[in-house]
Design an enzyme around this catalytic site. Structure first.
Site, PDB file in Angstrom:
ATOM      1  N   CYS A   1      46.072  35.330  34.638  1.00 34.53           N
ATOM      2  CA  CYS A   1      46.998  34.384  35.281  1.00 34.53           C
ATOM      3  C   CYS A   1      47.124  34.669  36.780  1.00 34.53           C
ATOM      4  O   CYS A   1      47.170  33.733  37.585  1.00 34.53           O
ATOM      5  CB  CYS A   1      48.395  34.484  34.675  1.00 34.53           C
ATOM      6  SG  CYS A   1      48.457  34.703  32.911  1.00 34.53           S
ATOM      7  N   ASP A   2      47.210  35.935  37.165  1.00 31.91           N
ATOM      8  CA  ASP A   2      47.630  36.273  38.533  1.00 31.91           C
ATOM      9  C   ASP A   2      46.562  36.943  39.399  1.00 31.91           C
ATOM     10  O   ASP A   2      46.776  37.121  40.609  1.00 31.91           O
ATOM     11  CB  ASP A   2      48.854  37.213  38.474  1.00 31.91           C
ATOM     12  CG  ASP A   2      50.024  36.559  37.757  1.00 31.91           C
ATOM     13  OD1 ASP A   2      50.144  35.319  37.847  1.00 31.91           O
ATOM     14  OD2 ASP A   2      50.807  37.282  37.112  1.00 31.91           O
TER      15      ASP A   2
ATOM     16  N   CYS B   1      49.551  39.947  33.492  1.00 32.19           N
ATOM     17  CA  CYS B   1      48.457  39.048  33.114  1.00 32.19           C
ATOM     18  C   CYS B   1      47.448  38.892  34.253  1.00 32.19           C
ATOM     19  O   CYS B   1      47.696  38.150  35.213  1.00 32.19           O
ATOM     20  CB  CYS B   1      49.024  37.688  32.712  1.00 32.19           C
ATOM     21  SG  CYS B   1      47.733  36.510  32.286  1.00 32.19           S
TER      22      CYS B   1
END
Ligand code: NAP
Length: 308
Positions: free
Chosen positions: A138-139, A135
């Site tokens: 997200c990261d 992701c």
């Protein structure tokens, strides 16, 4: 036990569209979701191919939240819980949840979508969350000014590589064939990105590290020549797995795990419908998911009326 006319499992665009249509038809509707609104679209930084989001696009999280708000305005009940099992029988379907007891519904719409596939190479499990990610939204920010690899040649790999290029110093894009699977418009945009270097015809062999990732070994599919890339992150986009496990042995599911439906979203059981990425179809997009959801809701409404 709480009783509803229509229970929808999954709160991605298909489930939310179904909820809006079913509630507007006057039905008592419940949506069950294990995580957050929006499903996989919530992992997408910008959506610009869904009509109305504009050329600049709209954040996937924002679009999911707007859909959820709209469904709530029409009186839909939402429940955050895991579905443990389902028992289908005509007009009396029972959904067992992990924490909230059982839910009964006359009709069920399955909109459980898909999750990212694992690559299956050495080091992937060991370094998951310590350099290995699925992701970018997200990261991505954890990899500021670092060198990373992105694996895959589909729309997700190329789009997410472009998104990651905002943060990182350099990206090696590793694809196992000589041609990308991604759409031409996405390929063209990616090719202009100077931070991305492509390794075509290479497969990842092993992710190496200590506390976190520091190398990725790739191998040429024809010559088996190995290259050792120094990377601190490996983002994997090698396709999707449909979330159909709990429906196995209850509905007709194809060999890839997708629920088989007709064009009215009807599954092999009367009163049970499937919509969005969980069903076998040719185009997996937000726009097709919301269309499926609308059709499923209209058909579920007709089914209940016909049985009354
Ligand atoms: P995908 O289109 O199935 O692409 C998966 C990629 O991973 C392929 O290039 C495949 O290679 C590669 N791959 C699979 N297994 C591998 C392995 N073991 N080792 C190395 N490479 C491997 O998946 P996706 O990109 O997640 O997209 C899924 C669906 O969502 C598609 O229908 C896509 O169009 C849609 N989507 C659309 C958008 C958009 O329109 N903006 C954005 C994201 C996703 P091969 O090509 O050799 O098979």
């Amino acid at each position: 036990m709480e009783k509803f006319e229509i229970a929808i499992i999954g709160e991605g665009p298909a489930g939310l569209s179904a909820a809006i249509y079913a509630a507007r038809a006057g039905r008592k509707v419940m949506v069950l979701e294990r995580a957050v609104a929006g499903g996989q679209q919530a992992l997408t930084e910008k959506i610009e191919n869904y009509p109305g989001t504009g050329r600049g696009g709209m954040g996937g999280v924002e679009l999911g939240q707007k859909m959820e708000e709209q469904a709530k305005e029409f009186g839909v009940t939402f429940l955050n819980d895991m579905v443990k099992s389902v028992g289908f029988s005509p007009r009396k379907n029972i959904i067992k949840t992990s924490f909230s007891g059982d839910i009964e519904a006359q009709s069920v719409i399955i909109a459980t979508g898909r999750d990212a596939k694992n690559l299956g190479v050495k080091g992937e499990e060991q370094f998951r969350g310590r350099g290995v990610s699925y992701c970018a939204t997200c990261d991505g920010a954890f990899f500021r000014n670092k060198t990373i690899a992105v694996i895959g040649g589909g729309n997700s790999a190329l789009e997410e590589a472009m998104y990651l290029s905002r943060f990182v110093k350099k990206i090696y894009l590793i694809h196992r064939r000589g041609e990308f699977r991604a759409e031409k418009i996405i390929q063209d945009a990616m090719c202009k990105n100077e931070k991305i270097e492509c390794y075509m015809g290479y497969c990842p062999l092993e992710i190496i590290g200590e506390k976190s990732v520091h190398n990725l070994i790739i191998s040429n599919v024809e010559t088996s020549q190995k290259i050792d890339l120094e990377v601190e992150g490996v983002f994997i986009y090698v396709g999707q797995n449909p979330n159909s496990q709990i429906f196995k042995d209850k509905l007709v599911i194809d060999s890839a795990g997708y629920i088989v439906t007709d064009e009215q979203m009807k599954t092999s059981l009367k009163g049970v419908f499937a919509a969005g990425d969980i069903r076998n179809k040719s185009l997996y997009q937000v726009v097709t998911a919301v269309s499926d959801g609308a059709i499923a809701a209209v058909e579920a409404d007709k089914y209940i009326s016909a049985e009354e």
